[in-house]
Structures are given as C-alpha cells and as structure tokens.
Design a protein around this motif. Structure first.
Motif, PDB file in Angstrom:
ATOM      1  N   THR A   1      75.671 -22.244 -14.957  1.00 11.01           N
ATOM      2  CA  THR A   1      74.914 -22.125 -13.717  1.00 11.01           C
ATOM      3  C   THR A   1      75.554 -21.262 -12.925  1.00 11.01           C
ATOM      4  O   THR A   1      75.121 -21.014 -11.649  1.00 11.01           O
ATOM      5  N   GLN A   2      76.741 -20.548 -13.275  1.00  9.06           N
ATOM      6  CA  GLN A   2      77.668 -19.843 -12.693  1.00  9.06           C
ATOM      7  C   GLN A   2      77.152 -18.434 -12.824  1.00  9.06           C
ATOM      8  O   GLN A   2      76.682 -18.072 -13.734  1.00  9.06           O
ATOM      9  N   GLY A   3      77.488 -17.715 -11.569  1.00  8.64           N
ATOM     10  CA  GLY A   3      76.942 -16.298 -11.743  1.00  8.64           C
ATOM     11  C   GLY A   3      77.185 -15.249 -12.894  1.00  8.64           C
ATOM     12  O   GLY A   3      76.366 -14.406 -13.122  1.00  8.64           O
ATOM     13  N   ALA A   4      78.517 -15.424 -13.274  1.00 11.88           N
ATOM     14  CA  ALA A   4      78.975 -14.630 -14.267  1.00 11.88           C
ATOM     15  C   ALA A   4      78.028 -14.924 -15.627  1.00 11.88           C
ATOM     16  O   ALA A   4      78.386 -14.177 -16.489  1.00 11.88           O
ATOM     17  N   LEU A   5      77.536 -16.179 -15.745  1.00 13.82           N
ATOM     18  CA  LEU A   5      76.871 -16.489 -16.995  1.00 13.82           C
ATOM     19  C   LEU A   5      75.451 -16.761 -17.163  1.00 13.82           C
ATOM     20  O   LEU A   5      74.802 -16.766 -18.175  1.00 13.82           O
ATOM     21  N   THR A   6      75.001 -16.294 -15.887  1.00 11.16           N
ATOM     22  CA  THR A   6      73.532 -16.790 -15.711  1.00 11.16           C
ATOM     23  C   THR A   6      72.746 -15.955 -16.550  1.00 11.16           C
ATOM     24  O   THR A   6      71.507 -16.339 -16.925  1.00 11.16           O
ATOM     25  N   ARG A   7      73.142 -14.826 -16.840  1.00  7.56           N
ATOM     26  CA  ARG A   7      72.504 -13.818 -17.613  1.00  7.56           C
ATOM     27  C   ARG A   7      72.967 -13.424 -18.910  1.00  7.56           C
ATOM     28  O   ARG A   7      72.348 -12.466 -19.506  1.00  7.56           O
ATOM     29  N   LEU A   8      73.874 -14.306 -19.483  1.00  5.66           N
ATOM     30  CA  LEU A   8      74.387 -14.020 -20.712  1.00  5.66           C
ATOM     31  C   LEU A   8      73.412 -14.329 -21.798  1.00  5.66           C
ATOM     32  O   LEU A   8      72.760 -15.374 -21.593  1.00  5.66           O
TER      33      LEU A   8
ATOM     34  N   MET B   1      95.661 -26.518  -5.963  1.00  3.59           N
ATOM     35  CA  MET B   1      95.178 -25.696  -4.905  1.00  3.59           C
ATOM     36  C   MET B   1      93.474 -25.452  -5.612  1.00  3.59           C
ATOM     37  O   MET B   1      93.560 -24.984  -6.724  1.00  3.59           O
ATOM     38  N   PRO B   2      92.536 -25.613  -4.595  1.00  2.98           N
ATOM     39  CA  PRO B   2      91.109 -25.056  -5.131  1.00  2.98           C
ATOM     40  C   PRO B   2      91.202 -23.644  -5.114  1.00  2.98           C
ATOM     41  O   PRO B   2      91.596 -23.054  -4.009  1.00  2.98           O
ATOM     42  N   THR B   3      90.803 -22.870  -6.142  1.00  9.90           N
ATOM     43  CA  THR B   3      90.903 -21.459  -6.127  1.00  9.90           C
ATOM     44  C   THR B   3      90.001 -20.604  -6.571  1.00  9.90           C
ATOM     45  O   THR B   3      89.889 -19.508  -6.303  1.00  9.90           O
ATOM     46  N   VAL B   4      88.666 -21.223  -7.065  1.00 10.48           N
ATOM     47  CA  VAL B   4      87.594 -20.429  -7.599  1.00 10.48           C
ATOM     48  C   VAL B   4      86.215 -20.789  -7.009  1.00 10.48           C
ATOM     49  O   VAL B   4      86.078 -21.731  -6.938  1.00 10.48           O
ATOM     50  N   PRO B   5      85.686 -19.839  -6.828  1.00 13.90           N
ATOM     51  CA  PRO B   5      84.257 -19.833  -6.078  1.00 13.90           C
ATOM     52  C   PRO B   5      83.353 -20.336  -7.141  1.00 13.90           C
ATOM     53  O   PRO B   5      83.301 -20.039  -8.187  1.00 13.90           O
ATOM     54  N   ALA B   6      82.580 -21.276  -6.588  1.00 13.13           N
ATOM     55  CA  ALA B   6      81.673 -22.062  -7.436  1.00 13.13           C
ATOM     56  C   ALA B   6      80.488 -21.210  -8.112  1.00 13.13           C
ATOM     57  O   ALA B   6      80.184 -21.534  -9.166  1.00 13.13           O
ATOM     58  N   GLU B   7      80.253 -19.913  -7.465  1.00 18.89           N
ATOM     59  CA  GLU B   7      79.354 -19.331  -8.227  1.00 18.89           C
ATOM     60  C   GLU B   7      79.815 -18.225  -9.498  1.00 18.89           C
ATOM     61  O   GLU B   7      79.387 -17.377  -9.750  1.00 18.89           O
ATOM     62  N   GLY B   8      81.411 -18.534  -9.473  1.00 14.56           N
ATOM     63  CA  GLY B   8      81.940 -17.541 -10.330  1.00 14.56           C
ATOM     64  C   GLY B   8      82.507 -16.435  -9.570  1.00 14.56           C
ATOM     65  O   GLY B   8      82.313 -16.191  -8.454  1.00 14.56           O
ATOM     66  N   PRO B   9      83.422 -15.607 -10.285  1.00 16.77           N
ATOM     67  CA  PRO B   9      83.849 -14.369  -9.573  1.00 16.77           C
ATOM     68  C   PRO B   9      82.677 -13.483  -8.836  1.00 16.77           C
ATOM     69  O   PRO B   9      81.747 -12.963  -9.727  1.00 16.77           O
ATOM     70  N   LEU B  10      83.065 -13.171  -7.839  1.00 19.85           N
ATOM     71  CA  LEU B  10      81.822 -12.265  -7.221  1.00 19.85           C
ATOM     72  C   LEU B  10      81.712 -10.598  -7.626  1.00 19.85           C
ATOM     73  O   LEU B  10      82.909 -10.470  -7.975  1.00 19.85           O
ATOM     74  N   PRO B  11      80.591 -10.282  -7.893  1.00 16.29           N
ATOM     75  CA  PRO B  11      80.544  -8.691  -8.509  1.00 16.29           C
ATOM     76  C   PRO B  11      81.427  -7.894  -7.399  1.00 16.29           C
ATOM     77  O   PRO B  11      81.210  -8.071  -6.428  1.00 16.29           O
ATOM     78  N   SER B  12      81.781  -6.739  -7.977  1.00 19.23           N
ATOM     79  CA  SER B  12      82.269  -5.772  -7.073  1.00 19.23           C
ATOM     80  C   SER B  12      81.924  -4.512  -7.761  1.00 19.23           C
ATOM     81  O   SER B  12      81.635  -4.273  -8.834  1.00 19.23           O
ATOM     82  N   PRO B  13      82.038  -3.332  -6.868  1.00 14.53           N
ATOM     83  CA  PRO B  13      82.711  -3.200  -5.531  1.00 14.53           C
ATOM     84  C   PRO B  13      81.801  -3.501  -4.560  1.00 14.53           C
ATOM     85  O   PRO B  13      82.046  -3.471  -3.260  1.00 14.53           O
ATOM     86  N   ARG B  14      80.352  -3.564  -4.770  1.00 11.83           N
ATOM     87  CA  ARG B  14      79.361  -3.647  -3.732  1.00 11.83           C
ATOM     88  C   ARG B  14      79.421  -4.761  -3.079  1.00 11.83           C
ATOM     89  O   ARG B  14      79.990  -5.662  -3.831  1.00 11.83           O
ATOM     90  N   GLU B  15      78.668  -4.807  -1.833  1.00  8.25           N
ATOM     91  CA  GLU B  15      78.616  -6.382  -1.213  1.00  8.25           C
ATOM     92  C   GLU B  15      77.869  -7.200  -2.153  1.00  8.25           C
ATOM     93  O   GLU B  15      76.880  -6.779  -2.590  1.00  8.25           O
ATOM     94  N   PRO B  16      78.057  -8.548  -2.064  1.00 10.33           N
ATOM     95  CA  PRO B  16      77.401  -9.299  -2.795  1.00 10.33           C
ATOM     96  C   PRO B  16      76.152  -9.385  -2.468  1.00 10.33           C
ATOM     97  O   PRO B  16      75.069  -9.526  -3.698  1.00 10.33           O
TER      98      PRO B  16
END
Length: 278
Positions: free
Chosen positions: A229-236, A1-16
């Motif tokens: 290029t995924q959101g979790a890693l772009t500023r690492l 099953m496809p499970t993971v958003p391409a941007e990586g896990p979205l940050p929380s708790p605020r709205e993206p």
C-alpha cells in the motif's frame, strides 16, 4: 527514531502534488489499503475536534475513510473528497459520504465546514491552491489540520526493503536509500510548503506543529500486508512485488517473525482568522 514516511520515499525532483499517477495509484488494492493502513492517534482527533467551532468536517483525500471514521466516531459529520473512485467506493460502503474529485477541482457549492483535515494526503495537493480552497470553505474560527505518519522500521527490515526495491525498480524516481537512511524529520519540506501556502493565501492564524508518538507491533504477515500500500510499490507488477515481499519476509523471519514499529504522527494546523479570502 521514526524515520520513514508512511507513503514510502516521495518521488523527486518534482513537487509531490505533480505526481498524479502515484497519487492516484493507491486504489489499485483499496480493500488492502483499508485493512492494512493504521489509523490516527485519538489524541490528535480529539485536539482537532476540541479546537473547531462545530462538528462539520471536510476530509481532503479521504481514501477509504480511515480518518473519516475516527472523526465520525468522535461525533462529527464528515464529507470526504477523494480523486480515486475505487477508494471512494470503499469509503462509502463503510459509511463515509464522498465526492470524487481532486481538491483543487472540487466545487463546494457554497458549503462551509468547521474543520478541514488531510490525513496523509496534503502532499498530493498544490499547497497554495489547497490553502485557498480551504480558506473558501472554512467558517471563521474553523481549523485546518494536515497530518502524516512517520516511522522507523528496524534496520534489517529497512535495508532489505531498499535493496529489494532497487532490484525490482532500478529506473524508478524514488529515493530507496531513504528507507534505510536515518532522518529525524522526513516531512520537513512538506510541512514548510504547507506553512508557506497558508501564509501566501492569508486569512489564517500562525500555523502550529504537533507531534504524537505511539507504537504498533507487526507480525511478518501483517507487515507484508502493509508494504504493497506504499507509494513506491503500488504500481509494481505482481511478480516483482512478490519478489520484494519475499526478501522482506526473509529479513523479518530472521528477527523472529515480528517487530515493534515506533510511529510519530506529525501535524500542521491553523485556524481561519476571518472570511475575507474569496
């Protein structure tokens, strides 16, 4: 099953859409983004074009123009709106006209369009302000469509990525466990917020949801080109990123150096019913 958003896990708790630093971080390596990110199913592009009254397309959050080039190849005239000047520069060099702005602040100057599309970008737009802006620029009968890739990397890759990211970014506001935790619909909350925004603004027909399944094979090197290029890693930081990539590369090597990824592209679309919204 496809499970993971391409941007990586979205940050929380605020709205993206409130995470502007993450939203505008993808231009840190715009050339890699354009090279590594996949395009969109041709069936999706054809469906949007066939369901629009004309060829004029506004691409919201167009990035480097990956989707815009597909719409141009389908015979459309595309204008992109992109908040990151670095991404816009690449898009322009590759033939897409772009104006640099967030969609919420963008001034259409009386221009109208037959379709407004957002390729993996609408979660960075305030859903009510975005729907209102769309209503202002869509011609009657014009189509809005926002779409995202969802994918499920092999468990070995997902688990190695989550573990490496937790070590590299122990205090980051991301749910790294989502990389390895099965989820049949990770964009459900985003789709629902988009639908609610369209309903609140009014002037649209009932939104439809579409789904397109497809696959892509990746070598070790090709996948390690995608990850930064995924959101979790772009500023690492570079050294921390290198550590993450090394761990993930080791996991892929153990699988034979390649794997096939199942993608599902999910979309929400609605037609502009009238021109009463100002």
């Amino acid at each position: 099953m496809p499970t993971v958003p391409a941007e990586g896990p979205l940050p929380s708790p605020r709205e993206p859409h409130e995470h502007r630093r993450t939203a505008e971080s993808f231009g840190a390596d715009a050339e890699r983004y354009d090279r590594a990110r996949p395009g969109y199913p041709e069936d999706l592009v054809r469906r949007i074009v066939a369901g629009s009254p004309g060829p004029d397309v506004l691409d919201v959050g167009c990035g480097t123009g990956i989707a815009a080039r597909q719409f141009r190849a389908a015979g459309c005239a595309v204008l992109g709106v992109e908040p990151d000047g670095r991404m816009a520069e690449v898009a322009r060099r590759l033939g897409t006209e772009v104006e640099v702005s967030t969609f919420e602040a963008w001034e259409p100057a009386g221009r109208e369009f037959d379709a407004v599309v957002a390729a993996q970008s609408w979660h960075w737009v305030d859903p009510v302000a975005g729907a209102a802006g769309t209503a202002r620029v869509l011609r009657p009968g014009g189509r809005f469509a926002a779409f995202w890739h969802v994918f499920g990397p092999p468990a070995e890759v997902a688990e190695a990525t989550a573990a490496a990211c937790r070590r590299a970014m122990p205090d980051a506001p991301f749910d790294f466990a989502a990389m390895a935790r099965p989820s049949s619909d990770p964009y459900r909350s985003v789709l629902d917020r988009t639908r609610e925004g369209l309903h609140e603004v009014g002037g649209f027909g009932e939104p439809e949801e579409w789904s397109f399944a497809w696959e892509r094979s990746y070598t070790r090197d090709a996948w390690l080109d995608v990850l930064p290029t995924q959101g979790a890693l772009t500023r690492l930081a570079a050294d921390a990123l290198a550590g993450v990539l090394a761990e993930v590369g080791t996991a892929i090597d153990a699988m034979g150096g390649h794997f096939t990824l199942a993608y599902t592209t999910v979309a929400i679309s609605a037609v502009r019913a009238d021109s009463s919204v100002s």
